[in-house]
Write a protein that holds these residues in place. Structure first.
Motif, PDB file in Angstrom:
ATOM      1  N   SER A 222       0.835  -1.201   0.000  1.00  0.00           N
ATOM      2  CA  SER A 222       0.000   0.000   0.000  1.00  0.00           C
ATOM      3  C   SER A 222       0.872   1.253   0.000  1.00  0.00           C
ATOM      4  O   SER A 222       2.017   1.247   0.457  1.00  0.00           O
ATOM      5  N   GLY A 223       0.292   2.334  -0.529  1.00  0.00           N
ATOM      6  CA  GLY A 223       1.022   3.589  -0.632  1.00  0.00           C
ATOM      7  C   GLY A 223       1.726   3.785  -1.953  1.00  0.00           C
ATOM      8  O   GLY A 223       2.241   4.875  -2.228  1.00  0.00           O
ATOM      9  N   CYS A 224       1.758   2.733  -2.798  1.00  0.00           N
ATOM     10  CA  CYS A 224       2.463   2.803  -4.073  1.00  0.00           C
ATOM     11  C   CYS A 224       1.510   3.146  -5.218  1.00  0.00           C
ATOM     12  O   CYS A 224       0.451   2.520  -5.358  1.00  0.00           O
ATOM     13  N   VAL A 225       1.886   4.118  -6.018  1.00  0.00           N
ATOM     14  CA  VAL A 225       1.210   4.409  -7.281  1.00  0.00           C
ATOM     15  C   VAL A 225       2.279   4.240  -8.352  1.00  0.00           C
ATOM     16  O   VAL A 225       3.183   5.067  -8.475  1.00  0.00           O
ATOM     17  N   ALA A 226       2.190   3.146  -9.125  1.00  0.00           N
ATOM     18  CA  ALA A 226       3.338   2.735  -9.923  1.00  0.00           C
ATOM     19  C   ALA A 226       2.962   2.343 -11.337  1.00  0.00           C
ATOM     20  O   ALA A 226       1.873   1.811 -11.588  1.00  0.00           O
ATOM     21  N   ASP A 227       3.898   2.590 -12.254  1.00  0.00           N
ATOM     22  CA  ASP A 227       3.867   2.060 -13.613  1.00  0.00           C
ATOM     23  C   ASP A 227       5.060   1.128 -13.775  1.00  0.00           C
ATOM     24  O   ASP A 227       6.200   1.495 -13.441  1.00  0.00           O
ATOM     25  N   VAL A 228       4.801  -0.064 -14.306  1.00  0.00           N
ATOM     26  CA  VAL A 228       5.820  -1.106 -14.429  1.00  0.00           C
ATOM     27  C   VAL A 228       5.796  -1.607 -15.868  1.00  0.00           C
ATOM     28  O   VAL A 228       4.802  -2.206 -16.305  1.00  0.00           O
ATOM     29  N   SER A 229       6.863  -1.371 -16.626  1.00  0.00           N
ATOM     30  CA  SER A 229       6.797  -1.673 -18.053  1.00  0.00           C
ATOM     31  C   SER A 229       8.150  -2.083 -18.621  1.00  0.00           C
ATOM     32  O   SER A 229       9.206  -1.653 -18.145  1.00  0.00           O
ATOM     33  N   TYR A 230       8.100  -2.919 -19.640  1.00  0.00           N
ATOM     34  CA  TYR A 230       9.262  -3.317 -20.438  1.00  0.00           C
ATOM     35  C   TYR A 230      10.377  -3.926 -19.596  1.00  0.00           C
ATOM     36  O   TYR A 230      11.559  -3.758 -19.875  1.00  0.00           O
ATOM     37  N   ASN A 231       9.978  -4.656 -18.567  1.00  0.00           N
ATOM     38  CA  ASN A 231      10.941  -5.345 -17.716  1.00  0.00           C
ATOM     39  C   ASN A 231      11.035  -6.814 -18.109  1.00  0.00           C
ATOM     40  O   ASN A 231      10.038  -7.439 -18.494  1.00  0.00           O
ATOM     41  N   LEU A 232      12.232  -7.381 -18.007  1.00  0.00           N
ATOM     42  CA  LEU A 232      12.471  -8.804 -18.193  1.00  0.00           C
ATOM     43  C   LEU A 232      12.724  -9.410 -16.820  1.00  0.00           C
ATOM     44  O   LEU A 232      13.668  -8.996 -16.121  1.00  0.00           O
ATOM     45  N   ILE A 233      11.892 -10.379 -16.439  1.00  0.00           N
ATOM     46  CA  ILE A 233      12.002 -10.994 -15.117  1.00  0.00           C
ATOM     47  C   ILE A 233      12.178 -12.493 -15.316  1.00  0.00           C
ATOM     48  O   ILE A 233      11.254 -13.193 -15.749  1.00  0.00           O
ATOM     49  N   TYR A 234      13.364 -12.999 -14.998  1.00  0.00           N
ATOM     50  CA  TYR A 234      13.713 -14.387 -15.282  1.00  0.00           C
ATOM     51  C   TYR A 234      13.967 -15.177 -13.997  1.00  0.00           C
ATOM     52  O   TYR A 234      14.833 -14.821 -13.202  1.00  0.00           O
ATOM     53  N   SER A 235      13.201 -16.212 -13.801  1.00  0.00           N
ATOM     54  CA  SER A 235      13.436 -17.220 -12.765  1.00  0.00           C
ATOM     55  C   SER A 235      13.587 -16.641 -11.360  1.00  0.00           C
ATOM     56  O   SER A 235      14.473 -17.030 -10.608  1.00  0.00           O
ATOM     57  N   THR A 236      12.695 -15.713 -10.994  1.00  0.00           N
ATOM     58  CA  THR A 236      12.627 -15.364  -9.576  1.00  0.00           C
ATOM     59  C   THR A 236      12.130 -16.578  -8.810  1.00  0.00           C
ATOM     60  O   THR A 236      11.398 -17.421  -9.338  1.00  0.00           O
ATOM     61  N   ASN A 237      12.504 -16.663  -7.545  1.00  0.00           N
ATOM     62  CA  ASN A 237      12.129 -17.829  -6.763  1.00  0.00           C
ATOM     63  C   ASN A 237      10.618 -17.981  -6.662  1.00  0.00           C
ATOM     64  O   ASN A 237      10.078 -19.086  -6.754  1.00  0.00           O
ATOM     65  N   THR A 238       9.909 -16.852  -6.499  1.00  0.00           N
ATOM     66  CA  THR A 238       8.463 -16.933  -6.329  1.00  0.00           C
ATOM     67  C   THR A 238       7.784 -16.181  -7.469  1.00  0.00           C
ATOM     68  O   THR A 238       7.665 -16.699  -8.554  1.00  0.00           O
ATOM     69  N   ASN A 239       7.353 -14.955  -7.258  1.00  0.00           N
ATOM     70  CA  ASN A 239       6.638 -14.215  -8.296  1.00  0.00           C
ATOM     71  C   ASN A 239       7.520 -13.169  -8.962  1.00  0.00           C
ATOM     72  O   ASN A 239       8.394 -12.584  -8.330  1.00  0.00           O
ATOM     73  N   GLY A 240       7.231 -12.907 -10.226  1.00  0.00           N
ATOM     74  CA  GLY A 240       7.828 -11.748 -10.862  1.00  0.00           C
ATOM     75  C   GLY A 240       7.256 -10.470 -10.286  1.00  0.00           C
ATOM     76  O   GLY A 240       7.984  -9.537  -9.971  1.00  0.00           O
ATOM     77  N   LEU A 241       5.932 -10.433 -10.126  1.00  0.00           N
ATOM     78  CA  LEU A 241       5.234  -9.287  -9.550  1.00  0.00           C
ATOM     79  C   LEU A 241       4.361  -9.754  -8.397  1.00  0.00           C
ATOM     80  O   LEU A 241       3.538 -10.661  -8.568  1.00  0.00           O
ATOM     81  N   LYS A 242       4.533  -9.147  -7.235  1.00  0.00           N
ATOM     82  CA  LYS A 242       3.615  -9.346  -6.124  1.00  0.00           C
ATOM     83  C   LYS A 242       2.944  -8.004  -5.857  1.00  0.00           C
ATOM     84  O   LYS A 242       3.605  -7.020  -5.499  1.00  0.00           O
ATOM     85  N   LEU A 243       1.630  -7.962  -6.035  1.00  0.00           N
ATOM     86  CA  LEU A 243       0.872  -6.719  -5.961  1.00  0.00           C
ATOM     87  C   LEU A 243      -0.103  -6.807  -4.802  1.00  0.00           C
ATOM     88  O   LEU A 243      -1.024  -7.630  -4.820  1.00  0.00           O
ATOM     89  N   SER A 244       0.076  -5.936  -3.812  1.00  0.00           N
ATOM     90  CA  SER A 244      -0.688  -6.030  -2.576  1.00  0.00           C
ATOM     91  C   SER A 244      -0.978  -4.640  -2.037  1.00  0.00           C
ATOM     92  O   SER A 244      -0.197  -3.708  -2.238  1.00  0.00           O
ATOM     93  N   ASN A 245      -2.093  -4.529  -1.340  1.00  0.00           N
ATOM     94  CA  ASN A 245      -2.401  -3.283  -0.622  1.00  0.00           C
ATOM     95  C   ASN A 245      -2.148  -3.445   0.877  1.00  0.00           C
ATOM     96  O   ASN A 245      -2.686  -2.702   1.691  1.00  0.00           O
ATOM     97  N   ALA A 246      -1.330  -4.394   1.247  1.00  0.00           N
ATOM     98  CA  ALA A 246      -1.026  -4.636   2.655  1.00  0.00           C
ATOM     99  C   ALA A 246      -0.401  -3.407   3.293  1.00  0.00           C
ATOM    100  O   ALA A 246       0.388  -2.693   2.665  1.00  0.00           O
ATOM    101  N   GLY A 247      -0.741  -3.168   4.537  1.00  0.00           N
ATOM    102  CA  GLY A 247      -0.183  -2.055   5.301  1.00  0.00           C
ATOM    103  C   GLY A 247      -1.136  -0.916   5.527  1.00  0.00           C
ATOM    104  O   GLY A 247      -0.888  -0.053   6.372  1.00  0.00           O
TER     105      GLY A 247
END
Length: 420
Positions: A222-247
């Protein structure tokens, strides 16, 4: 530069040699070597182009101060001390494509047994940090475990707990500005990022070889207002993107992620959770034109604490060379189906036709080859299948250090790379 405990061994003798001559009268042009600095404690000012900076203890950019790091600077973290880089003021790290800034460890420590880092902490930006810029930077071999003696624990930064693995980058000012572009995150122990607020742009970045038993590439709260683009995400252990409003911070987390390429994510996690994109706890998520190849699952939600109902999922291509992967892409209560998606139903459906990447690479592979090329060949099912009709959070741009950084326009193809 202003530092505490600063020892400067710059090669000033070069200027004294100017105009010296050989015995035959020919002028000698001395070799100009970069500054070599050994530092710890408070830092501000400028680390000049091409400098070599050895960090012997935790660094602190004080509130109200600024540290600028110029192109070609190499920052070497002491692997015994395992320093943390704490930013209470502003930090601007700006390299170039041919001369990036490197925040790393000595070459002797860049070996196979240290593949997942843990040799220094990370960049930890306190709530007093109002602006942070990483542009053409390489961050590697960090993610050390905090102890009771760690500055982050003593100062109440990040999770402020002994035993927590420090992310490569933590940002926490909901009114702050964070731009990360053209940057590589690699060889980290757990999370690459942990973001608890701010106006944020992440674009044209690369993430690989990260996470031993957990960890995401981009972890938004929570608290983030974000644009996420043109990224290469290879073999992260869990998720490439974790999107949450926690907090429960204001504003509500609103993440627009578009034209990203995610591969092989999630398979190395010992327990089943996510594997590409995870959404939860009333996050307002908008996902467009993302290419998910050989990830463990499709886009997953927490069914007990789901995303904001305004969320949008659209124009995603899902590819798997295994039947198990294809089966785990199929929409159900947990796996989100979107509008205009292209989903493999059987192994090998909808091959994205990368220019140079063997799509049958083992799904748990964490090693990355610089020879791979994730542009699309003619005839790829990802071409001309993107949408451009949505509005980005930061289309007008974010101003840092007097310069405006805008979220790039979306593309009409799916993934981070079109044809060459």
């Amino acid at each position: 530069m202003k530092t505490k405990n600063l020892f400067v061994s710059a090669l000033l003798f070069a200027s004294l040699l100017t105009g010296c001559s050989k015995d035959d009268g020919t002028k000698v042009t001395p070799e100009v070597k970069p500054d070599e600095l050994s530092i710890s404690g408070e830092v501000s000012g400028t680390w000049k182009k091409g400098s070599i900076v050895t960090v012997k203890g935790d660094l602190f950019v004080p509130a109200g101060k600024t540290l600028s790091i110029e192109e070609g600077v190499t920052v070497l973290m002491d692997t015994t001390v395992k320093p943390e880089f704490i930013v209470q003021g502003n930090l601007y790290v700006v390299g170039t494509s041919t001369s990036p800034v490197k925040i790393t460890v000595p070459e002797s420590a860049r070996i196979a047994k240290n593949k997942f880092g843990k040799l220094w902490g990370g960049i930890l930006a306190a709530k007093t940090c109002s602006e942070l810029l990483l542009d053409n930077v390489i961050l590697e071999y960090g993610g050390a475990t905090a102890t009771e003696a760690s500055s982050s624990v003593k100062l109440g930064l990040y999770k402020a707990l002994s035993g927590e693995n420090v992310p490569a980058l933590w940002f926490s000012n909901v009114a702050g500005k964070l731009v990360v572009r053209n940057t590589t995150f690699r060889n980290f122990n757990e999370d690459c990022t942990y973001l608890e607020g701010g106006n944020i742009i992440f674009t044209n970045n690369t993430f690989y070889t990260t996470g031993v038993s957990g960890g995401e590439a981009l972890n938004f709260k929570s608290g983030c207002v974000a644009d996420v683009s043109y990224n290469l995400i290879y073999s992260t252990n869990t998720n490439g993107l974790k999107l949450s409003n926690a907090g429960d911070r204001t504003p509500q987390a609103h993440i627009i992620a578009y034209n990203n390429t995610l591969l092989n994510n999630g398979w190395r996690r010992p327990t089943i959770k996510g594997g590409s994109v995870w959404v939860e706890q009333s996050v307002y998520a908008e996902l467009y034109n993302n290419l998910l190849a050989n990830c463990r699952f499709g886009i997953k939600r927490d069914t007990k604490k789901p995303e904001d109902p305004r969320s949008v999922f659209q124009n995603t291509l899902f590819y798997s060379y295994t039947q198990l992967g294809a089966d785990q892409f199929q929409p159900n209560a947990e796996v989100i189906g979107g509008k205009n998606d292209i989903i493999s139903k059987t192994a090998g459906d909808n091959d994205p036709k990368f220019v140079n990447y063997p799509v049958t690479t083992a799904t748990d592979n964490a090693d990355f080859s610089a020879s791979w090329d994730f542009h699309l060949q003619a005839g790829s099912p990802a071409l001309s299948k993107g949408t451009t009709t949505f509005t980005r959070n930061h289309k007008a741009g974010i101003v840092l250090n007097g310069k405006t950084y805008s979220s790039p326009e979306p593309a009409n193809y799916i993934g981070a790379f079109g044809t060459k």
